[in-house]
Scaffold this active site. Sequence first.
Site, mmCIF file in Angstrom:
data_model
loop_
_atom_site.group_PDB
_atom_site.id
_atom_site.type_symbol
_atom_site.label_atom_id
_atom_site.label_comp_id
_atom_site.label_asym_id
_atom_site.label_seq_id
_atom_site.Cartn_x
_atom_site.Cartn_y
_atom_site.Cartn_z
ATOM 1 C CD GLU A 47 -2.248 1.299 2.949
ATOM 2 O OE1 GLU A 47 -1.509 1.039 3.921
ATOM 3 O OE2 GLU A 47 -3.438 1.633 3.081
ATOM 4 C CG ASN A 110 -4.776 4.203 0.578
ATOM 5 O OD1 ASN A 110 -4.094 3.646 -0.286
ATOM 6 N ND2 ASN A 110 -4.538 4.078 1.863
ATOM 7 C CE LYS A 127 -6.963 1.417 4.043
ATOM 8 N NZ LYS A 127 -5.643 1.798 4.603
ATOM 9 C CD GLU A 146 -4.979 4.888 5.863
ATOM 10 O OE1 GLU A 146 -5.606 4.643 4.823
ATOM 11 O OE2 GLU A 146 -4.435 4.009 6.558
ATOM 12 C CB CYS A 172 -3.762 -1.404 4.700
ATOM 13 S SG CYS A 172 -2.891 -1.491 6.278
ATOM 14 C CG ASN A 197 2.188 1.455 4.620
ATOM 15 O OD1 ASN A 197 3.355 1.804 4.690
ATOM 16 N ND2 ASN A 197 1.540 1.325 3.479
#
Length: 319
Positions: A47, A110, A127, A146, A172, A197
Amino acid sequence: MTRFVNVAAAQMGPIAKSETRTQVVARLIALMREAKARGAELVVFPELALTTFFPRWLIDNEAELTQYYERAMPGPETQALFDEAHRLEIGFYLGYAELAQEDGRLRKFNTSILVDRRGVIIGKYRKVHLPGHSEPQAGRQHQHLEKRYFERGNTGFPVWRGFGGVMGMCLCNDRRWPETYRVMGLQGVEMVLLGYNTPFDHTGHDDIDALTSFHNHLSMQAGAYQNATWVVGTAKCGTEEGSKMLAQSVIVSPSGEIVSMASSIGDEVITAKADLDIGKRYRETIFDFARHREPESYKLIVERKGAMPPPLADEVSLG
Ligand code: CDV
């Protein structure tokens, strides 16, 4: 005829804030060459694989922030990765921060892409499960912003035909949610590709954070087994700008077993010869969704108002 995918996970050690895209792409190309030399036809990168994990900082300056995003894919610095994939005839999955002009505005996602062996993008995923916060949290050594830097993805969880099978992607935190795998499982996914991550201090509760490694594998192994799919999970790991991040990238079989695992906390390629028909055997027996799933029963539960059952009468009177 048995269908095999020779797949690689290209784990990455830390990416320093000072590293340029060109330097990072050179690392990705070196990993891609190693994957190819070891027989892989598909390599899975982490990612946000082009930059340091910037959501750990509060970045108020928009110009500074947008430097972490890609306006085009491939772009001027990433074109070399696509060219090399085409030359080597190897596909890849890549996670990156995407800046998209959409619906009349700039949007941040993302994102991951799936690229075929000709160097052509055949799938894009954004994401869905964004962890962390939109505002910085007092007392944290590392933020996880995020929710500030990305919108929730608007792609859903599609699957794509490629590499002789049915491929899916997630990113992730998505790997911790059963719905991620099940939505793809219901579409017949045979291999889920994902990058992560994962900082060791992500919850701030020492007892939970001590189980970071266990929960990582638990999520992917359960997702694989319960949906009869291969899962390839690739970390960006090691100590990145003072933040310790989990390694242990894995390739998981539809049996739920880990068939290959990284042993370092740096750049490392692991591989497996993944037999897609292992998944078929699970889908035709214990996880034959058409025969054994009971969607009507699940609906009854979901339709009940609220997630919790009503309190018992004596609990009410004791209150
Ligand atoms: N990048 C991530 O999504 N990380 C989350 C952490 C914050 C819990 C993860 O699920 O690994």
